[in-house]
Design a protein around this motif. Structure first.
Motif, PDB file in Angstrom:
ATOM      1  N   ARG A 127       0.821  -1.218   0.000  1.00 57.35           N
ATOM      2  CA  ARG A 127       0.000   0.000   0.000  1.00 57.35           C
ATOM      3  C   ARG A 127       0.850   1.262   0.000  1.00 57.35           C
ATOM      4  O   ARG A 127       0.447   2.284  -0.567  1.00 57.35           O
ATOM      5  CB  ARG A 127      -0.921   0.022   1.222  1.00 57.35           C
ATOM      6  CG  ARG A 127      -1.982  -1.060   1.244  1.00 57.35           C
ATOM      7  CD  ARG A 127      -3.009  -0.761   2.313  1.00 57.35           C
ATOM      8  NE  ARG A 127      -2.412  -0.617   3.633  1.00 57.35           N
ATOM      9  CZ  ARG A 127      -2.260  -1.616   4.499  1.00 57.35           C
ATOM     10  NH1 ARG A 127      -2.643  -2.833   4.160  1.00 57.35           N
ATOM     11  NH2 ARG A 127      -1.714  -1.412   5.683  1.00 57.35           N
ATOM     12  N   THR A 128       2.026   1.217   0.632  1.00 58.36           N
ATOM     13  CA  THR A 128       2.802   2.442   0.841  1.00 58.36           C
ATOM     14  C   THR A 128       3.985   2.629  -0.106  1.00 58.36           C
ATOM     15  O   THR A 128       4.324   3.756  -0.454  1.00 58.36           O
ATOM     16  CB  THR A 128       3.323   2.471   2.286  1.00 58.36           C
ATOM     17  OG1 THR A 128       4.136   1.303   2.515  1.00 58.36           O
ATOM     18  CG2 THR A 128       2.166   2.477   3.282  1.00 58.36           C
ATOM     19  N   ILE A 129       4.615   1.529  -0.519  1.00 59.43           N
ATOM     20  CA  ILE A 129       5.859   1.642  -1.288  1.00 59.43           C
ATOM     21  C   ILE A 129       5.727   1.180  -2.734  1.00 59.43           C
ATOM     22  O   ILE A 129       6.287   1.808  -3.649  1.00 59.43           O
ATOM     23  CB  ILE A 129       6.985   0.856  -0.583  1.00 59.43           C
ATOM     24  CG1 ILE A 129       7.359   1.577   0.724  1.00 59.43           C
ATOM     25  CG2 ILE A 129       8.204   0.711  -1.472  1.00 59.43           C
ATOM     26  CD1 ILE A 129       8.457   0.906   1.498  1.00 59.43           C
ATOM     27  N   ILE A 130       4.998   0.107  -2.973  1.00 63.46           N
ATOM     28  CA  ILE A 130       4.909  -0.459  -4.320  1.00 63.46           C
ATOM     29  C   ILE A 130       4.422   0.559  -5.358  1.00 63.46           C
ATOM     30  O   ILE A 130       4.993   0.647  -6.457  1.00 63.46           O
ATOM     31  CB  ILE A 130       4.012  -1.716  -4.334  1.00 63.46           C
ATOM     32  CG1 ILE A 130       4.686  -2.853  -3.540  1.00 63.46           C
ATOM     33  CG2 ILE A 130       3.736  -2.169  -5.762  1.00 63.46           C
ATOM     34  CD1 ILE A 130       5.999  -3.319  -4.116  1.00 63.46           C
ATOM     35  N   PRO A 131       3.383   1.366  -5.075  1.00 61.89           N
ATOM     36  CA  PRO A 131       2.953   2.343  -6.093  1.00 61.89           C
ATOM     37  C   PRO A 131       4.077   3.281  -6.526  1.00 61.89           C
ATOM     38  O   PRO A 131       4.229   3.580  -7.720  1.00 61.89           O
ATOM     39  CB  PRO A 131       1.824   3.105  -5.382  1.00 61.89           C
ATOM     40  CG  PRO A 131       1.273   2.125  -4.394  1.00 61.89           C
ATOM     41  CD  PRO A 131       2.476   1.376  -3.903  1.00 61.89           C
ATOM     42  N   GLY A 132       4.893   3.746  -5.565  1.00 60.22           N
ATOM     43  CA  GLY A 132       6.012   4.621  -5.899  1.00 60.22           C
ATOM     44  C   GLY A 132       7.067   3.919  -6.720  1.00 60.22           C
ATOM     45  O   GLY A 132       7.636   4.493  -7.660  1.00 60.22           O
ATOM     46  N   LEU A 133       7.346   2.654  -6.384  1.00 52.49           N
ATOM     47  CA  LEU A 133       8.335   1.882  -7.142  1.00 52.49           C
ATOM     48  C   LEU A 133       7.855   1.619  -8.564  1.00 52.49           C
ATOM     49  O   LEU A 133       8.655   1.600  -9.502  1.00 52.49           O
ATOM     50  CB  LEU A 133       8.624   0.558  -6.426  1.00 52.49           C
ATOM     51  CG  LEU A 133       9.440   0.640  -5.131  1.00 52.49           C
ATOM     52  CD1 LEU A 133       9.546  -0.737  -4.494  1.00 52.49           C
ATOM     53  CD2 LEU A 133      10.826   1.205  -5.408  1.00 52.49           C
ATOM     54  N   GLN A 134       6.550   1.425  -8.713  1.00 48.86           N
ATOM     55  CA  GLN A 134       6.017   1.192 -10.058  1.00 48.86           C
ATOM     56  C   GLN A 134       6.152   2.438 -10.929  1.00 48.86           C
ATOM     57  O   GLN A 134       6.361   2.341 -12.135  1.00 48.86           O
ATOM     58  CB  GLN A 134       4.552   0.740  -9.970  1.00 48.86           C
ATOM     59  CG  GLN A 134       4.401  -0.680  -9.438  1.00 48.86           C
ATOM     60  CD  GLN A 134       2.955  -1.106  -9.286  1.00 48.86           C
ATOM     61  OE1 GLN A 134       2.067  -0.277  -9.093  1.00 48.86           O
ATOM     62  NE2 GLN A 134       2.701  -2.402  -9.375  1.00 48.86           N
ATOM     63  N   GLU A 135       6.048   3.618 -10.304  1.00 49.78           N
ATOM     64  CA  GLU A 135       6.268   4.853 -11.056  1.00 49.78           C
ATOM     65  C   GLU A 135       7.740   5.001 -11.444  1.00 49.78           C
ATOM     66  O   GLU A 135       8.068   5.468 -12.532  1.00 49.78           O
ATOM     67  CB  GLU A 135       5.836   6.059 -10.213  1.00 49.78           C
ATOM     68  CG  GLU A 135       4.330   6.183 -10.038  1.00 49.78           C
ATOM     69  CD  GLU A 135       3.951   7.439  -9.272  1.00 49.78           C
ATOM     70  OE1 GLU A 135       4.836   8.289  -9.062  1.00 49.78           O
ATOM     71  OE2 GLU A 135       2.774   7.574  -8.899  1.00 49.78           O
ATOM     72  N   GLU A 136       8.633   4.571 -10.526  1.00 46.73           N
ATOM     73  CA  GLU A 136      10.070   4.691 -10.765  1.00 46.73           C
ATOM     74  C   GLU A 136      10.579   3.669 -11.772  1.00 46.73           C
ATOM     75  O   GLU A 136      11.359   3.990 -12.675  1.00 46.73           O
ATOM     76  CB  GLU A 136      10.826   4.536  -9.435  1.00 46.73           C
ATOM     77  CG  GLU A 136      12.343   4.526  -9.576  1.00 46.73           C
ATOM     78  CD  GLU A 136      13.037   4.126  -8.275  1.00 46.73           C
ATOM     79  OE1 GLU A 136      14.222   3.783  -8.335  1.00 46.73           O
ATOM     80  OE2 GLU A 136      12.383   4.147  -7.204  1.00 46.73           O
TER      81      GLU A 136
END
Length: 380
Positions: free
Chosen positions: A316-325
Motif C-alpha cells: 500500500r505504501t511503497i509499491i505504487p512509488g516503485l512502479q512509477e520509478e
C-alpha cells in the motif's frame, strides 16, 4: 476445457464408510468428506439462466465445497489471487528459490506440522532478508512470496517452499537497488544452504529443547540441505504463469488419475531423477487416501505468505512509488471473473435465479428444466 474421467472424489465416495481409518485426526476426516460431496446434491445447488435473450437456457449446478484441498475448487481462487498479484508486480527481474526439508524430518512433520512448517517459512525469509540486507550481496530491504508444498509426485511427504523473490530491494536512500550481475544472479546457493540448515536446526532446538535427543539434531547435519535458485523469469508474464501453476496447486489433480479399477488407483507421476519421465503408479485405495491425507494442512494454517516489500503494508505504501520509478508490467485485458459463460450459446452470461438445499430444487423448477430438455434445439 476437458473434464477428467476419474476424480479423487470417486475414490473417497467408494470408501466413505472407512475414511476415518485412513486419517490421523478428525480435521482430515472432515476435509475428505467435504471433497467427497463437492458439486453433488449433498451440498445443495443453484439454478442459472443465460442472459442472452436468444438463449435463456436454464442450467442446474451443485454447490462447490470451496475447500483449499479440493481438486475441483481451485480454478476460481487461483484466478482471483493471480490478478491481485498482477497489480503488485514491478518491471524487474524475479527469481524462483526453493527451500527443501530433508527426509529425516518427515516423521516430525507428521506429529508437529504447524511447528515445522511455520519454522520453514520463518527460516526461509530470514535468509532472503538477511542476505539482501548484507552490503556484500545487496544492501537493501527485499521482498518474498512463499508457497508451501508438502508433496512429491508419488504423494509421499516432501515439504518444500517455493519462493518468488524480486531481483533487488529498497536501499536506505529509498531508491530501488538491483541485485548484482545485472539481475542474472541472486545469492550464492551453497552459502544459503549452510545457513538454512544451521538456522532451521537452531530453531528446532529452541522449540523442542530436550524433547529430542542430541543425536537427532546431529543427524540433521550429516547431509547437505537443498536450496535451489532458478534463473530469473523471462519477464512478468512468466511470473504470472508460475503463480498459476504453484499457488493453488494441490497434492494431485484429477487429470493425473488414469483409472480406478479393482480397488486401486492408477495415476501419472513424473520421475525427476530420470529427466521427468512419465510413468504410472498404482496404489490401493487405502494407501492412496492415506498419502493424500498427509497433505491436508491444519485448520487456519496460511500456506501462501508475503514478506518485506511484498507484504500488505508495503504494497500500500511503497509499491505504487516503485512502479512509477521502475515501470509497471502491462497485461492483456481479461474478462471479469464474475462472468460465467453459457455453455450452450457461448455468448450470454449465467445469472443465478434460484438456490436450493440438499433436498433438491423445488418441483416447479424441476418441471421447467425437464420441459426445456424435451424441447427441440433452437438456433441461437
Amino acid at each position: 476445457m476437458s473434464y477428467p474421467d476419474y476424480e479423487v472424489a470417486h475414490v473417497l465416495e467408494r470408501n466413505r464408510e472407512h475414511l476415518a481409518h485412513y486419517c490421523a485426526n478428525s480435521w482430515q476426516v472432515r476435509t475428505l468428506h467435504a471433497l467427497r460431496k463437492c458439486r453433488t446434491a449433498a451440498l445443495g445447488g443453484h439454478i442459472d439462466r443465460c442472459d442472452n435473450v436468444r438463449c435463456h437456457k436454464l442450467h442446474l449446478s451443485y454447490n462447490s465445497c470451496r475447500n483449499r484441498h479440493c481438486p475441483k475448487c481451485q480454478g476460481h481462487k487461483k484466478e482471483e489471487w493471480i490478478r491481485a498479484r498482477e497489480a503488485d508486480l514491478l518491471k524487474v527481474s524475479y527469481f524462483h528459490v526453493v527451500f527443501t526439508l530433508p527426509s529425516g524430518l518427515n516423521r516430525l512433520c507428521l506429529y508437529e506440522p504447524k511447528l515445522v512448517y511455520n519454522l520453514l517459512f520463518k527460516t526461509a525469509w530470514s535468509i532472503i532478508g538477511d542476505f539482501g540486507a548484507n552490503p556484500k550481496f545487496l544492501g537493501a530491504k527485499m521482498g518474498m512470496i512463499a508457497i508451501l508444498h508438502t508433496w512429491g509426485q508419488n504423494l509421499s511427504l516432501h515439504p518444500h517452499l517455493h519462493c518468488i523473490v524480486p531481483g533487488g530491494g529498497i536501499a536506505k536512500s529509498g531508491k530501488w537497488k538491483p541485485t548484482k550481475g545485472k539481475g542474472k544472479y541472486l545469492f550464492p546457493v551453497r552459502a544459503m544452504s549452510k545457513v538454512f540448515r544451521a538456522r532451521f536446526v537452531a530453531g528446532l532446538r529452541k522449540e523442542l529443547g530436550k524433547s529430542k535427543s542430541r543425536s537427532f539434531y546431529e543427524s540433521l547435519f550429516k547431509n547437505q540441505w537443498v536450496v535451489y535458485c532458478k534463473r530469473p523469469f523471462f519477464g512478468p508474464s512468466q511470473v504470472i504463469e508460475y503463480l498459476g501453476r504453484y499457488t493453488h496447486k494441490i497434492a494431485i489433480s484429477n487429470h493425473r488419475i488414469k483409472s480406478l479399477e479393482s480397488g486401486n488407483v492408477r495415476f501419472m507421476v513424473k520421475d525427476y531423477r530420470h529427466g521427468g519421465k512419465r510413468t504410472i503408479l498404482e496404489l490401493p485405495d487405502a494407501e492412496f487416501i492415506r498419502r493424500f491425507s498427509l497433505h491436508i494442512l491444519s485448520k487456519g494454517f496460511t500456506r501462501i505468505r508475503h514478506y518485506g516489500i511484498l507484504s500488505s503494508y508495503y504494497k500500500r505504501t511503497i509499491i505504487p512509488g516503485l512502479q512509477e520509478e521502475l515501470g509497471k508490467p502491462e497485461f492483456k485485458a481479461t474478462e471479469p471473473l464474475m462472468h460465467r459463460r453459457c455453455p450452450v450459446c457461448k455468448q450470454g452470461n449465467l445469472v443465478t435465479i434460484a438456490t436450493f438445499p440438499a433436498r433438491g430444487p423445488p418441483q416447479h423448477w424441476q418441471e421447467q428444466i425437464k420441459k426445456q430438455l424435451n424441447r427441440p434445439n433452437e438456433k441461437t
